[in-house]
Design an enzyme around this catalytic site. Structure first.
Site, PDB file in Angstrom:
ATOM      1  N   ASP A 186     101.485  53.190  48.478  1.00  0.00           N
ATOM      2  CA  ASP A 186     100.107  52.847  48.806  1.00  0.00           C
ATOM      3  C   ASP A 186      99.092  53.384  47.803  1.00  0.00           C
ATOM      4  O   ASP A 186      97.906  53.392  48.069  1.00  0.00           O
ATOM      5  CB  ASP A 186      99.774  53.318  50.217  1.00  0.00           C
ATOM      6  CG  ASP A 186      99.887  54.819  50.393  1.00  0.00           C
ATOM      7  OD1 ASP A 186     100.234  55.514  49.425  1.00  0.00           O
ATOM      8  OD2 ASP A 186      99.610  55.303  51.501  1.00  0.00           O
ATOM      9  N   ASP A 233      94.636  55.170  45.435  1.00  0.00           N
ATOM     10  CA  ASP A 233      94.146  55.449  46.786  1.00  0.00           C
ATOM     11  C   ASP A 233      93.684  56.896  46.871  1.00  0.00           C
ATOM     12  O   ASP A 233      92.571  57.218  46.512  1.00  0.00           O
ATOM     13  CB  ASP A 233      95.228  55.146  47.824  1.00  0.00           C
ATOM     14  CG  ASP A 233      94.740  55.294  49.257  1.00  0.00           C
ATOM     15  OD1 ASP A 233      93.533  55.114  49.487  1.00  0.00           O
ATOM     16  OD2 ASP A 233      95.557  55.584  50.138  1.00  0.00           O
ATOM     17  N   ASP A 235      98.530  62.738  50.488  1.00  0.00           N
ATOM     18  CA  ASP A 235      98.536  62.460  51.925  1.00  0.00           C
ATOM     19  C   ASP A 235      99.693  63.205  52.567  1.00  0.00           C
ATOM     20  O   ASP A 235     100.827  63.152  52.071  1.00  0.00           O
ATOM     21  CB  ASP A 235      98.708  60.969  52.211  1.00  0.00           C
ATOM     22  CG  ASP A 235      97.452  60.152  51.969  1.00  0.00           C
ATOM     23  OD1 ASP A 235      96.459  60.715  51.473  1.00  0.00           O
ATOM     24  OD2 ASP A 235      97.468  58.945  52.265  1.00  0.00           O
ATOM     25  N   ARG A 275      87.193  64.476  51.256  1.00  0.00           N
ATOM     26  CA  ARG A 275      88.539  64.830  51.721  1.00  0.00           C
ATOM     27  C   ARG A 275      89.175  65.953  50.911  1.00  0.00           C
ATOM     28  O   ARG A 275      90.196  65.785  50.282  1.00  0.00           O
ATOM     29  CB  ARG A 275      89.462  63.606  51.728  1.00  0.00           C
ATOM     30  CG  ARG A 275      89.000  62.519  52.636  1.00  0.00           C
ATOM     31  CD  ARG A 275      89.980  61.373  52.677  1.00  0.00           C
ATOM     32  NE  ARG A 275      89.510  60.339  53.583  1.00  0.00           N
ATOM     33  CZ  ARG A 275      90.162  59.228  53.856  1.00  0.00           C
ATOM     34  NH1 ARG A 275      91.339  59.004  53.301  1.00  0.00           N
ATOM     35  NH2 ARG A 275      89.661  58.352  54.680  1.00  0.00           N
TER      36      ARG A 275
END
Length: 121
Positions: A14, A38, A42, A94
């Site tokens: 992704d 992206d 993660d 983030r």
């Protein structure tokens, strides 16, 4: 692997630099990550006991996401430590973004070299 030790198909990548899925006892240390499609990192789908330390994150909109989505209940038990990292220049958001509060996540002794939208969420 899923909790029953079966291979879990995740589909195509992704666009993250590092993707931790359904894993435990992970140490992500001494990396330089920037300019990914992206996000840079993660940690999702029930992953836990993760330490993110001594990394340099720069030139990125979405930096670190902890938790798959707001409805994924296995992420409530996630334990992550974000320590001794350098964020910036040009990081937007983030650093990290924690999906499930009060999931145990610790952020300590990080250097934030400016941010645009927010640092920790």
């Amino acid at each position: 692997m899923d909790p029953e030790q079966q291979v879990l198909p995740l589909g195509h990548g992704d666009g993250d630099a590092i993707r931790v899925v359904t894993a435990s006892k992970i140490w992500i240390d001494h990396n330089t990550l920037y300019e990914c499609q992206d996000g840079l990192l993660d940690v999702t789908r029930g992953s836990t006991d993760v330490t993110i330390s001594n990394n340099w994150f720069r030139e990125q909109d979405k930096v670190i996401l902890l938790g798959h989505d707001d409805g994924y209940l296995r992420d409530k038990n996630m334990k992550v430590t974000v320590v001794y990292n350098h964020f910036g220049p040009n990081c937007n958001q983030r650093m990290p973004r924690i999906r499930h509060a009060p999931a145990p996540a610790h952020a300590a002794n990080n250097l934030y070299q400016g941010w645009m939208q927010y640092a920790i969420g």
